[in-house]
Design a protein around this motif. Structure first.
Motif, PDB file in Angstrom:
ATOM      1  N   VAL A 180     -21.701  -1.790  -6.104  1.00 30.43           N
ATOM      2  CA  VAL A 180     -22.518  -2.527  -7.335  1.00 30.43           C
ATOM      3  C   VAL A 180     -23.996  -2.385  -7.103  1.00 30.43           C
ATOM      4  O   VAL A 180     -24.771  -2.190  -8.091  1.00 30.43           O
ATOM      5  N   GLU A 181     -24.462  -1.894  -5.814  1.00 35.76           N
ATOM      6  CA  GLU A 181     -26.019  -1.943  -5.533  1.00 35.76           C
ATOM      7  C   GLU A 181     -26.270  -0.239  -6.431  1.00 35.76           C
ATOM      8  O   GLU A 181     -27.525  -0.188  -6.960  1.00 35.76           O
ATOM      9  N   ASP A 194     -28.784   2.433 -11.090  1.00 30.32           N
ATOM     10  CA  ASP A 194     -28.383   3.383 -12.004  1.00 30.32           C
ATOM     11  C   ASP A 194     -29.005   2.793 -13.445  1.00 30.32           C
ATOM     12  O   ASP A 194     -29.524   3.434 -14.067  1.00 30.32           O
ATOM     13  N   LEU A 195     -28.536   1.615 -13.461  1.00 34.95           N
ATOM     14  CA  LEU A 195     -28.818   0.714 -14.709  1.00 34.95           C
ATOM     15  C   LEU A 195     -30.331   0.391 -14.855  1.00 34.95           C
ATOM     16  O   LEU A 195     -30.783   0.313 -16.074  1.00 34.95           O
ATOM     17  N   HIS A 225     -26.015  -9.792 -14.983  1.00 35.23           N
ATOM     18  CA  HIS A 225     -25.930 -10.086 -13.619  1.00 35.23           C
ATOM     19  C   HIS A 225     -24.548  -9.242 -13.517  1.00 35.23           C
ATOM     20  O   HIS A 225     -23.704  -9.307 -14.301  1.00 35.23           O
ATOM     21  N   LEU A 226     -24.448  -8.301 -12.395  1.00 34.52           N
ATOM     22  CA  LEU A 226     -23.485  -7.768 -11.875  1.00 34.52           C
ATOM     23  C   LEU A 226     -22.928  -8.256 -10.595  1.00 34.52           C
ATOM     24  O   LEU A 226     -23.559  -8.610  -9.739  1.00 34.52           O
ATOM     25  N   SER A 274     -29.696  -8.014 -12.345  1.00 34.13           N
ATOM     26  CA  SER A 274     -29.727  -8.422 -11.137  1.00 34.13           C
ATOM     27  C   SER A 274     -28.419  -8.459 -10.522  1.00 34.13           C
ATOM     28  O   SER A 274     -27.326  -8.172 -11.258  1.00 34.13           O
ATOM     29  N   LEU A 275     -28.419  -8.387  -9.121  1.00 27.91           N
ATOM     30  CA  LEU A 275     -26.885  -8.730  -8.484  1.00 27.91           C
ATOM     31  C   LEU A 275     -26.585 -10.230  -8.624  1.00 27.91           C
ATOM     32  O   LEU A 275     -27.605 -11.015  -8.160  1.00 27.91           O
TER      33      LEU A 275
END
Length: 131
Positions: free
Chosen positions: A18-19, A24-25, A9-10, A33-34
């Motif tokens: 962050v999006e 990228d990840l 989770h970011l 997921s966000l």
């Protein structure tokens, strides 16, 4: 045996940043997921703070630590003991500061610039003595 995180989770207050990081990840891993709300912090096993909060004595905490559990690992990428790490340690969490990251940044930079392996233990000792 190494294990991979089941879910990553970011969270960042800068939603665009962050999006982009998530996109990228996801090219490497698809279980990212966000996190919109950090109030559910008790659900995470490892928490990494990558903000500058804690550099100054008067900085607020990056999140409310009331729900931290002693089974959690809390890492703050700042190179010193921060209020976040202090509170997490008081709750029994495993805590890590950013000194290891600083050490390995220096090691990799030395190798990049000189093409040689630096004296890692000498660098580690100097870093620990200076902190």
């Amino acid at each position: 045996m190494s294990q991979k995180a089941k879910i990553l989770h970011l969270y960042d207050i800068d939603k665009d940043k962050v999006e982009k990081l998530v996109l990228d990840l996801k090219q490497i891993r698809n279980n990212i997921s966000l996190t919109k709300d950090v109030s559910s912090i008790e659900n995470f096993d490892i928490i990494i703070n990558a903000t500058p909060l804690g550099l100054k004595e008067k900085d607020p905490l990056p999140f409310n630590t009331v729900h931290l559990r002693k089974e959690q690992i809390v890492c703050d990428l700042i190179y010193k003991k921060t209020p976040l790490l202090e509170q997490a340690g008081n709750k029994g969490c495993v805590t890590l500061n950013g000194l290891g990251m600083l050490l390995w940044q220096g090691i990799f930079a030395f190798e990049l610039w000189t093409g040689k392996r630096p004296p890692v233990e000498v660098m580690r000792s100097a870093l620990l003595n200076a902190s």
